[in-house]
Write a protein that holds these residues in place. Structure first.
Motif, PDB file in Angstrom:
ATOM      1  N   ALA A 196       7.955   9.349  -7.272  1.00 39.15           N
ATOM      2  CA  ALA A 196       7.542  10.199  -6.163  1.00 39.15           C
ATOM      3  C   ALA A 196       7.777  11.638  -6.587  1.00 39.15           C
ATOM      4  O   ALA A 196       8.699  11.927  -7.368  1.00 39.15           O
ATOM      5  CB  ALA A 196       8.329   9.878  -4.893  1.00 39.15           C
ATOM      6  N   THR A 200       5.897   5.443   1.086  1.00 37.48           N
ATOM      7  CA  THR A 200       5.406   6.497   0.200  1.00 37.48           C
ATOM      8  C   THR A 200       4.076   6.987   0.754  1.00 37.48           C
ATOM      9  O   THR A 200       3.234   6.187   1.166  1.00 37.48           O
ATOM     10  CB  THR A 200       5.225   6.009  -1.241  1.00 37.48           C
ATOM     11  N   ARG A 234      -0.131  14.401  -4.321  1.00 40.76           N
ATOM     12  CA  ARG A 234       1.313  14.572  -4.168  1.00 40.76           C
ATOM     13  C   ARG A 234       1.883  13.332  -3.480  1.00 40.76           C
ATOM     14  O   ARG A 234       1.336  12.880  -2.454  1.00 40.76           O
ATOM     15  CB  ARG A 234       1.633  15.808  -3.323  1.00 40.76           C
ATOM     16  N   THR A 235       2.955  12.787  -4.020  1.00 38.06           N
ATOM     17  CA  THR A 235       3.581  11.600  -3.434  1.00 38.06           C
ATOM     18  C   THR A 235       4.925  11.979  -2.825  1.00 38.06           C
ATOM     19  O   THR A 235       5.795  12.521  -3.514  1.00 38.06           O
ATOM     20  CB  THR A 235       3.783  10.500  -4.491  1.00 38.06           C
ATOM     21  N   ASP A 238       0.884   9.264  -0.314  1.00 42.39           N
ATOM     22  CA  ASP A 238       0.135   9.950  -1.370  1.00 42.39           C
ATOM     23  C   ASP A 238      -0.887  10.864  -0.718  1.00 42.39           C
ATOM     24  O   ASP A 238      -1.862  10.395  -0.116  1.00 42.39           O
ATOM     25  CB  ASP A 238      -0.555   8.925  -2.271  1.00 42.39           C
TER      26      ASP A 238
END
Length: 456
Positions: free
Chosen positions: A203, A172, A178-179, A174
């Motif tokens: 997400a 993931t 925004r993920t 970040d």
């Protein structure tokens, strides 16, 4: 964040060459940096410059070490990349084995065509050499799963186990609020060696593989299928030849052969692992005991079931021996390596069994065998295929369609949008439709080199 974009330079419309670029006006991050494999026009794409120069990529994050996810890294370094490459500790170890083997094969192939004068280029050059691999490996930084790290200023990334192979991870990213989640290659549930892929709870954007997005595995347990083909193959008095990926697949098949042998369910014929890379990769199970299910004692017992050959002369002796035996040799799609001279020796013999034990990309010899080819081109000659060919795709390390959906059900908050990558067109579209039908998610099958705005 306005201005964040996603572009796939590879791994879109195909299962190979994964390169996914996250870019803002100020920073650029590449997730995976893979080599194209398979049909000629894909392989030729490795020689075309990327749409972005190497020195414009600020950092790379790797999901795992397979060549189609790491194999372009040395070329990226040769082309000016000077940032850090982030991965898990086991991925760093596996990547060194895979990248050095890749450079060796490219240098060898270039030397061969130069000596034979079988090239339009004078001289033919490798895409990269071992020195480029050394320079690429010097840029690696490792991070354990569940430990956030910062590949770029203001950007945080986290690895979670993906199963699949040793060290494989989802990631993931970040990026200023925004993920973006990348599956990499998701492994299977209840695999005897690798742990289940861990869920991601939230997400904004999901980038998911779709290798088997349109397929479900055969319900026959892998060990039962292997027992059948080995027993029948040895009963015919022939060799059971298994083109096996050196990392992951060879070790999984060895595990099942070990279980069958100690239960007395298969004949006691010699078992050979004829792949130096597979031998090296197998030894990493001892170095990373927390990354798989086997305890050290069982690992040693499993490996003792086979004989291991590093020397080329020993490999040729295996091909010359016509007595019943089991041979595991790379590469898994029969694109190169020692498996080729074993195929040249055994494919024409009707007593032989060729076992395909994983995904076979379009344009590979493995795919030709899976599709029923009656001849294979090996060392410039057409060799008849009279062998029995068994496609045991349940041995693939990729999640099937149901398992991909099962993993996606782990989200507690649905992504705003999904991008479907790493699949042939039918598989990718099938998964996209399932995501919409079963979850109501919006998703797009990514188009190569198309820039998608994901910044809100």
């Amino acid at each position: 964040m306005a201005g964040l974009t996603l572009t796939s330079f590879g791994g879109a419309g195909t299962v190979t060459g994964s390169k996914h670029l996250l870019q803002s006006p100020a920073q650029t991050l590449m997730v995976d940096c893979g080599l194209f494999q398979g049909i000629k026009n894909l392989r030729e794409a490795n020689w075309r410059p990327l749409p972005i120069p190497g020195d414009r990529v600020d950092a790379v994050v790797l999901t795992h070490a397979h060549l189609d996810h790491t194999g372009y890294l040395p070329r990226l370094v040769r082309d000016g990349f000077s940032g850090a490459v982030h991965c898990t500790p086991a991925t760093r170890a596996v990547a060194e084995i895979i990248l050095r083997d890749s450079a060796h094969l490219q240098e060898r192939d270039a030397d061969f065509v130069n000596r034979k004068k079988a090239t339009r280029h004078s001289p033919a050059l490798p895409l990269y050499d071992d020195g480029d691999v050394t320079r690429a490996l010097a840029r690696f930084e490792v991070h354990p799963p569940h430990t956030p790290f910062s590949p770029l200023p203001g950007v945080e990334a986290t690895f979670r186990s993906a199963g699949h192979i040793l060290g494989a991870a989802t990631v993931t990213v970040d990026w200023h609020g925004r993920t973006v989640a990348f599956t990499g290659d998701l492994g299977r549930y209840d695999d005897p060696l690798m742990f289940d892929p861990e869920p991601i709870e939230r997400a904004d954007v999901l980038v998911t593989e779709s290798t088997y997005g349109d397929r479900l595995r055969n319900a026959t347990p892998a060990i039962e299928a292997l027992e059948r083909v080995v027993t029948e193959g040895i009963a015919r008095g022939g060799t059971v030849l298994i083109p096996a990926f050196a990392v992951g697949r060879t070790q999984l098949i060895l595990y099942h052969l070990w279980q069958l042998r100690r239960a007395g369910r298969i004949p006691r014929v010699p078992i050979f692992v004829d792949s130096p890379m597979a031998i090296n990769a197998g030894e990493l199970l001892r170095d990373f005991p927390d990354d798989h299910r086997l305890d050290p004692a069982l690992t040693d017992e499993m490996f003792a079931v086979a004989k291991y050959t590093r020397d080329p002369a020993e490999s040729k002796e295996i091909s010359a021996d016509r007595s019943p035996k089991i041979v595991l040799s790379a590469s898994g799609m029969a694109t190169g390596g020692r498996i080729l001279h074993h195929l040249a020796a055994f494919a024409s013999d009707p007593r032989t069994t060729i076992v395909l034990a994983g995904y076979q990309s379009v344009g590979t010899r493995g795919r030709s065998l899976a599709d029923g080819a009656r001849f294979l081109k090996l060392y410039g000659e057409w060799v008849p295929v009279n062998a029995h060919v068994e496609d045991l795709h349940m041995f693939s390390a990729h999640a099937d369609g149901d398992e991909l959906i099962r993993w996606m059900s782990g989200f507690t908050r649905p992504p705003e949008h999904g991008f479907v990558v790493h699949g042939e067109p039918q598989a990718a579209e099938s998964l996209r439709l399932r995501m919409r039908r079963e979850f109501g998610w919006d998703a797009t099958v990514s188009v190569p080199n198309r820039v998608y705005s994901i910044g809100g």
